[in-house]
Design a protein around this motif. Sequence first.
Motif, mmCIF file in Angstrom:
data_model
loop_
_atom_site.group_PDB
_atom_site.id
_atom_site.type_symbol
_atom_site.label_atom_id
_atom_site.label_comp_id
_atom_site.label_asym_id
_atom_site.label_seq_id
_atom_site.Cartn_x
_atom_site.Cartn_y
_atom_site.Cartn_z
ATOM 1 N N UNK A 116 0.864 -1.188 0.000
ATOM 2 C CA UNK A 116 0.000 0.000 0.000
ATOM 3 C C UNK A 116 0.898 1.235 0.000
ATOM 4 N N UNK A 117 0.548 2.173 -0.840
ATOM 5 C CA UNK A 117 1.308 3.430 -0.934
ATOM 6 C C UNK A 117 0.370 4.590 -0.619
ATOM 7 N N UNK A 118 0.838 5.498 0.207
ATOM 8 C CA UNK A 118 0.119 6.757 0.411
ATOM 9 C C UNK A 118 1.044 7.868 -0.051
ATOM 10 N N UNK A 119 0.564 8.691 -0.950
ATOM 11 C CA UNK A 119 1.419 9.746 -1.473
ATOM 12 C C UNK A 119 0.676 11.073 -1.457
ATOM 13 N N UNK A 120 1.372 12.105 -0.997
ATOM 14 C CA UNK A 120 0.736 13.429 -0.914
ATOM 15 C C UNK A 120 1.668 14.509 -1.418
ATOM 16 N N UNK A 151 2.937 7.539 10.110
ATOM 17 C CA UNK A 151 4.217 7.024 10.608
ATOM 18 C C UNK A 151 4.021 6.293 11.929
ATOM 19 N N UNK A 152 3.103 6.827 12.763
ATOM 20 C CA UNK A 152 2.787 6.126 14.011
ATOM 21 C C UNK A 152 2.103 4.794 13.695
ATOM 22 N N UNK A 153 1.223 4.847 12.697
ATOM 23 C CA UNK A 153 0.479 3.651 12.316
ATOM 24 C C UNK A 153 1.409 2.571 11.755
ATOM 25 N N UNK A 154 2.444 3.011 11.040
ATOM 26 C CA UNK A 154 3.359 2.034 10.447
ATOM 27 C C UNK A 154 4.024 1.176 11.520
ATOM 28 N N UNK A 155 4.322 1.790 12.666
ATOM 29 C CA UNK A 155 4.929 1.043 13.764
ATOM 30 C C UNK A 155 4.012 -0.087 14.255
ATOM 31 N N UNK A 156 2.694 0.122 14.073
ATOM 32 C CA UNK A 156 1.735 -0.868 14.557
ATOM 33 C C UNK A 156 1.565 -2.042 13.595
ATOM 34 N N UNK A 157 2.120 -1.927 12.380
ATOM 35 C CA UNK A 157 1.868 -2.961 11.373
ATOM 36 C C UNK A 157 2.411 -4.312 11.804
ATOM 37 N N UNK A 158 3.552 -4.308 12.483
ATOM 38 C CA UNK A 158 4.134 -5.568 12.962
ATOM 39 C C UNK A 158 3.122 -6.338 13.813
ATOM 40 N N UNK A 159 2.387 -5.572 14.617
ATOM 41 C CA UNK A 159 1.380 -6.158 15.497
ATOM 42 C C UNK A 159 0.322 -6.895 14.682
ATOM 43 N N UNK A 160 0.025 -6.348 13.471
ATOM 44 C CA UNK A 160 -0.958 -7.003 12.613
ATOM 45 C C UNK A 160 -0.347 -8.140 11.819
ATOM 46 N N UNK A 166 2.036 -7.579 9.544
ATOM 47 C CA UNK A 166 2.322 -7.039 8.214
ATOM 48 C C UNK A 166 3.739 -6.481 8.236
ATOM 49 N N UNK A 167 4.514 -6.880 7.265
ATOM 50 C CA UNK A 167 5.872 -6.373 7.134
ATOM 51 C C UNK A 167 5.811 -4.858 6.871
ATOM 52 N N UNK A 168 6.535 -4.095 7.669
ATOM 53 C CA UNK A 168 6.484 -2.637 7.512
ATOM 54 C C UNK A 168 6.900 -2.192 6.111
ATOM 55 N N UNK A 169 7.742 -3.011 5.455
ATOM 56 C CA UNK A 169 8.207 -2.618 4.123
ATOM 57 C C UNK A 169 7.082 -2.633 3.087
ATOM 58 N N UNK A 170 5.954 -3.261 3.478
ATOM 59 C CA UNK A 170 4.828 -3.298 2.531
ATOM 60 C C UNK A 170 4.005 -2.017 2.564
ATOM 61 N N UNK A 171 4.326 -1.097 3.426
ATOM 62 C CA UNK A 171 3.567 0.144 3.538
ATOM 63 C C UNK A 171 4.487 1.319 3.236
ATOM 64 N N UNK A 172 4.173 2.058 2.200
ATOM 65 C CA UNK A 172 5.053 3.136 1.742
ATOM 66 C C UNK A 172 4.347 4.492 1.868
ATOM 67 N N UNK A 173 5.137 5.490 2.235
ATOM 68 C CA UNK A 173 4.632 6.871 2.233
ATOM 69 C C UNK A 173 5.594 7.679 1.367
ATOM 70 N N UNK A 174 5.050 8.488 0.478
ATOM 71 C CA UNK A 174 5.946 9.302 -0.350
ATOM 72 C C UNK A 174 5.303 10.656 -0.622
ATOM 73 N N UNK A 175 6.129 11.582 -1.074
ATOM 74 C CA UNK A 175 5.630 12.920 -1.418
ATOM 75 C C UNK A 175 5.993 13.171 -2.880
ATOM 76 N N UNK A 176 4.977 13.333 -3.707
ATOM 77 C CA UNK A 176 5.197 13.585 -5.133
ATOM 78 C C UNK A 176 4.380 14.810 -5.523
ATOM 79 N N UNK A 177 5.016 15.796 -6.083
ATOM 80 C CA UNK A 177 4.287 17.015 -6.441
ATOM 81 C C UNK A 177 3.688 16.881 -7.838
ATOM 82 N N UNK A 178 2.844 17.838 -8.179
ATOM 83 C CA UNK A 178 2.141 17.810 -9.467
ATOM 84 C C UNK A 178 3.105 17.961 -10.631
ATOM 85 N N UNK A 179 4.309 18.456 -10.351
ATOM 86 C CA UNK A 179 5.274 18.672 -11.435
ATOM 87 C C UNK A 179 6.220 17.489 -11.590
#
Lengths: 154, 596
Positions: free
Chosen positions: A72-76, A96-105, A107-120
């Motif tokens: 899963x990727x979240x990008x803003x 980022x706080x939620x990502x720490x909780x993924x282990x508990x579920x 889910x490998x943390x590497x499967x959850x990505x956050x990125x910042x991509x602008x319109x340009x």
Amino acid sequence: MSEEKQNQSEKSQWQPRIVAFLCNWCSYAGADLAGMSRRGYPAAIKVIRVPCSGKVDPMFVLKSFERGADMVLVSGCHPGDCHYTSGNYHARRKLLAFRELLDFFGIDQRRFKISWVSAAEGAKWSSLVKEITAEAQALGPFKTFATMLQGEPS
Amino acid sequence: MTEETIKLTIDNQEVEAEAGQTILDAAKTLGIEIPTLCYHPAVPSAGACRICVVEITAGARGALVPACAYPVQEGLGIQSNSERVRQSRKMTLQLLLARSPGAKIIREMAKEYGCEELRLERKDDDCIMCGLCVRVCQQIIGTAAVCFAGRGPDREVSTPYKLLSDVCIGCGACAFVCPTEAIDPAEFCSNPLEKIANEFNCGLDNRTPVHIPFPQAVPNKPVIDRENCIRFQTGGCGACQSVCPAEAIDYDMEDKTVQEDVGAIIVATGYKLFDTEVFEEYGYGRYPDVVTSLEFERMVSASGPTDGQLYRPSDGKEPKTIVFLQCIGSRREKGGVPYCSKICCMYTAKHTILYKHKVHDGQAFVFYMDVRSGGKNYEQFVRRVLTEKMATYLRGRVSKVFPRNGQLVVRGADTLSGGQVEITADMVVLAPAIQPSPGVQDLAQKLRIGYDQHGFLLEAHPKLRPVETNTAGVFLAGACHSPQDIPDCVAQASAAASKALGLVSHKQLTREPTIGVVNELSCNGCFECENVCAYGAIEHKELRDREGDLTATLAHINEGLCQGCGACAVTCRSKSIEVQGYRDDQMFAAINAISR
């Protein structure tokens, strides 16, 4: 063709399923720009548009994994550039706080990505998708929830 | 003052004047010219130079009196140009000419009165001892830095003890009023003013602290540059206030922050030129004859610092060979900007034509990467430059500009002939890249609009919404969006203005329906949502029972303010806020469909 070789080619043909939540103003527009400027990127990524990365509820992420997403990727927008002034800051702290909780579920943390991509940044979007698709391929299919649903021990 | 009018005749014409006015004032209302030297409207008259003498022929004892100092009287008859007056002025001029043969105004006046022939021994002192400077310094500026010193033949205008003056504030009012240009405060002031570079002319000439910013300024009125104004820096001077007939100068005015409610904003912050000094190979900043195209533009402008005469900055000679270098910083991945600045090809072509108009036998060279003449009639324009031999175009880059024997040698490649070329030039003109104005990123963040990595503001869609931004009601015009020439800027500005008018001309504002809605059945009024809303759209809604007693305070979203970002919806612990169009059930449906 030997069985081993066939397995290998099956594995290389296996396409991960990546669910991406893109904010309407930056990352979605950036992905749109990548398309408009004819930049190719893997079809493994499936985009869901949200008004702002701050609108991404952690439940959306869990639901995606539950329904079979391998990544899963979240990008803003880049920090400081949020169309809604501060939505991506809320997203950053929350996710980022939620990502720490993924282990508990389980889910490998590497499967959850956050990125910042602008319109340009159509080029950045295209290279980002290539990068994370390769990573998802290397991680292999996400089976934890599927096996749990079948009642087998993981 | 009582409105008492006095009737008198000047040169047989009747005139009415107020009590307290002088004969000179009365003559002015009739349009009669009386020559003056030591008179200035802002300074009390002294009648020192005697050039303004007029003859009284009636009403008082017949005499020659100075018009600048003699008050009007009832029934006075004046002759401003009688034989007796002319004789007296001739004598005065002879004496003044003997003292100050170098003063231009004295020579001109003597010529007018036909008394240039001098029978007296000449001295060489431009000061005619009229004392105007002394009066200005004492009575207007209030400093009294200069005064008369000495007696008889030794009398002169000087500072006390003829020392460097630390009282002088260097305002230059004395030099401004001096009829013979004989005084210069820089000679005796211990803290003389620094010259102020004229920003509009790229610092090619100087300006005064009170100045009109540029010829087409709107409003076309002078402003006071506080940093350089003596009044603001030392509290002295005030000369401009005393001479302004409209009494328009108010030193106590302060900058004001004006708050306006508006329906649309058009961003038109323009551009700045790339700092060409960083490219040391071109020598800008080191060699005075290397100029930017904007400086060249001012030099050849009829309203520029040289009135349209093209001179080399170093020695004032006419440049017979000139080299234009295009793409200075443009299309340069390392150290410059990667994009094309778009307008340089066309203005360089224009500059070669302007140069040819100024220097008919001159030769212009242009180093270019590509000539990009896209636009109506642009190609024909460049073709004209080439065919009419306005300039020799060389395709290639310049590696070095260096001085040799008072000229500049431009060494570069000519890729079409495949060799290196060296041109000995009198002047080199650089066409710098275009960049967004400094600070535009801060503005963009305040307006919540996007910008690219170069700082140019982003349109909502490159093809379909080129002047709109992603924030409703904010539009773009001109070079803040991308490098643009004048026709493009005008087109974009017209489009932005039409869009803005379209927005505010309706009685009702149309909004996107994708905004937040509170479910009042489950909201418990914790107002966590209030903390995350960037728009202040969360309001407190009071629920009351039939008796009017308060039962609950719940969140309510103002539809006009909400932008639909959804931050509140995620923050809400009881899941009582949904963004229409992005409701949780809709999101989960999308996730279900896509993840399977």
